[in-house]
Design a protein around this motif. Structure first.
Motif, mmCIF file in Angstrom:
data_model
loop_
_atom_site.group_PDB
_atom_site.id
_atom_site.type_symbol
_atom_site.label_atom_id
_atom_site.label_comp_id
_atom_site.label_asym_id
_atom_site.label_seq_id
_atom_site.Cartn_x
_atom_site.Cartn_y
_atom_site.Cartn_z
ATOM 1 N N LYS A 43 1.029 -0.675 0.293
ATOM 2 C CA LYS A 43 -0.045 0.272 0.024
ATOM 3 C C LYS A 43 1.136 1.259 0.624
ATOM 4 N N PHE A 44 1.719 1.066 0.324
ATOM 5 C CA PHE A 44 2.541 2.151 0.559
ATOM 6 C C PHE A 44 3.554 2.975 -0.269
ATOM 7 N N HIS A 45 3.403 1.584 -1.281
ATOM 8 C CA HIS A 45 4.305 1.702 -2.392
ATOM 9 C C HIS A 45 3.135 2.363 -3.646
ATOM 10 N N GLN A 46 1.930 2.012 -3.696
ATOM 11 C CA GLN A 46 0.445 2.305 -4.319
ATOM 12 C C GLN A 46 0.426 3.814 -3.781
ATOM 13 N N ARG A 47 0.260 4.337 -2.905
ATOM 14 C CA ARG A 47 0.091 5.443 -2.559
ATOM 15 C C ARG A 47 1.004 6.681 -1.602
ATOM 16 N N ASN A 48 0.684 7.961 -1.900
ATOM 17 C CA ASN A 48 1.620 8.669 -1.342
ATOM 18 C C ASN A 48 1.132 8.806 0.539
ATOM 19 N N PHE A 49 1.396 8.568 1.279
ATOM 20 C CA PHE A 49 1.436 8.965 2.878
ATOM 21 C C PHE A 49 1.858 9.577 3.077
ATOM 22 N N ASP A 50 1.510 10.235 4.310
ATOM 23 C CA ASP A 50 2.062 11.102 4.755
ATOM 24 C C ASP A 50 2.643 10.713 6.101
ATOM 25 N N LEU A 51 2.149 9.875 6.602
ATOM 26 C CA LEU A 51 2.599 9.471 7.795
ATOM 27 C C LEU A 51 1.727 8.199 8.221
ATOM 28 N N VAL A 52 2.668 7.372 9.134
ATOM 29 C CA VAL A 52 2.531 5.595 9.124
ATOM 30 C C VAL A 52 2.220 5.964 10.881
ATOM 31 N N VAL A 53 1.206 4.796 11.090
ATOM 32 C CA VAL A 53 1.312 4.624 12.183
ATOM 33 C C VAL A 53 1.691 2.883 12.978
ATOM 34 N N LEU A 54 2.211 2.400 13.143
ATOM 35 C CA LEU A 54 2.574 1.158 13.453
ATOM 36 C C LEU A 54 2.124 0.753 15.008
ATOM 37 N N THR A 55 1.105 -0.332 15.519
ATOM 38 C CA THR A 55 0.386 -0.651 16.892
ATOM 39 C C THR A 55 1.050 -1.280 17.445
ATOM 40 N N HIS A 56 1.302 -1.691 18.663
ATOM 41 C CA HIS A 56 2.323 -1.748 19.249
ATOM 42 C C HIS A 56 1.840 -3.576 19.411
ATOM 43 N N ASP A 57 1.662 -4.399 18.925
ATOM 44 C CA ASP A 57 1.132 -5.933 18.255
ATOM 45 C C ASP A 57 2.068 -6.154 17.085
ATOM 46 N N ILE A 58 2.481 -5.035 16.735
ATOM 47 C CA ILE A 58 3.746 -5.445 15.352
ATOM 48 C C ILE A 58 5.475 -5.327 16.289
ATOM 49 N N SER A 59 6.566 -6.652 15.807
ATOM 50 C CA SER A 59 7.668 -7.345 16.091
ATOM 51 C C SER A 59 8.294 -5.854 16.232
ATOM 52 N N GLU A 60 9.096 -6.005 17.474
ATOM 53 C CA GLU A 60 9.975 -5.041 17.244
ATOM 54 C C GLU A 60 10.693 -5.215 15.506
ATOM 55 N N GLU A 61 11.268 -6.693 14.582
ATOM 56 C CA GLU A 61 12.428 -6.302 14.007
ATOM 57 C C GLU A 61 11.343 -5.943 12.192
ATOM 58 N N GLU A 62 10.012 -6.028 12.578
ATOM 59 C CA GLU A 62 8.870 -5.767 11.651
ATOM 60 C C GLU A 62 9.063 -4.234 11.442
ATOM 61 N N ASP A 63 9.156 -3.686 12.173
ATOM 62 C CA ASP A 63 8.762 -2.250 13.122
ATOM 63 C C ASP A 63 10.163 -2.440 12.462
ATOM 64 N N ARG A 64 11.502 -2.463 12.888
ATOM 65 C CA ARG A 64 12.462 -1.859 11.743
ATOM 66 C C ARG A 64 12.507 -2.328 10.160
ATOM 67 N N LYS A 65 11.969 -3.160 10.165
ATOM 68 C CA LYS A 65 12.323 -3.090 8.176
ATOM 69 C C LYS A 65 11.073 -1.895 8.231
ATOM 70 N N LEU A 66 9.752 -2.021 8.503
ATOM 71 C CA LEU A 66 9.383 -1.437 7.942
ATOM 72 C C LEU A 66 9.616 0.247 7.669
ATOM 73 N N ARG A 67 9.887 0.694 8.775
ATOM 74 C CA ARG A 67 10.583 2.133 8.642
ATOM 75 C C ARG A 67 11.419 1.921 7.808
ATOM 76 N N LYS A 68 12.796 0.685 7.424
ATOM 77 C CA LYS A 68 13.382 1.560 6.831
ATOM 78 C C LYS A 68 12.964 1.820 5.445
ATOM 79 N N ILE A 69 11.826 0.570 4.667
ATOM 80 C CA ILE A 69 11.996 0.647 3.390
ATOM 81 C C ILE A 69 11.048 1.835 3.799
#
Length: 126
Positions: A43-69
């Protein structure tokens, strides 16, 4: 004025649903949700988002991966990790992050530098 596009990513629908309602209650914000990291990336590749909210049920590893991408694709993206059940606090965090980004944006300048003209050179092209 266009709406602020917000991507909410979380694995648990019970956590994501109230966040979506909170964001959509604000007339200036528009939200999209994703329940997996892969769906969020797509979805991030398809649209131009201004802000991303990551909820607390996402693992730290996935959090880092998403932030990097996300920051590679858009260095100005705002990423918030929502780690509590107080959705009112999230609304304040979103407003504060958007205000901070707006204040940090520096004006851009555009000018034409005609070095040859300023140097007194005349070039004839035939």
């Amino acid at each position: 004025m266009s709406k602020i596009e917000i991507l909410v990513t979380g694995r648990n629908e019970a956590i994501v649903r109230p966040i979506l309602k909170l964001i959509n209650d604000n007339d200036d914000w528009k939200t999209t949700s994703a329940t997996t990291g892969e769906e969020a990336i797509e979805k991030f590749h398809q649209r131009n988002f201004d802000l991303v909210v990551l909820t607390h049920d996402i693992s730290e590893e996935e959090d880092r991966k998403l932030r990097k991408i996300f920051t590679i694709q858009n260095p100005d993206i705002i990423i918030l990790r929502h780690s509590c059940d107080d959705n009112g606090l999230l609304s304040a965090e979103i407003r504060a992050a958007l205000d901070k980004q707006h204040q940090e944006k520096k004006p851009t300048f555009s000018f034409v530098d005609d070095a040859l003209k300023n140097a007194g050179l005349n070039i004839i092209v035939q």
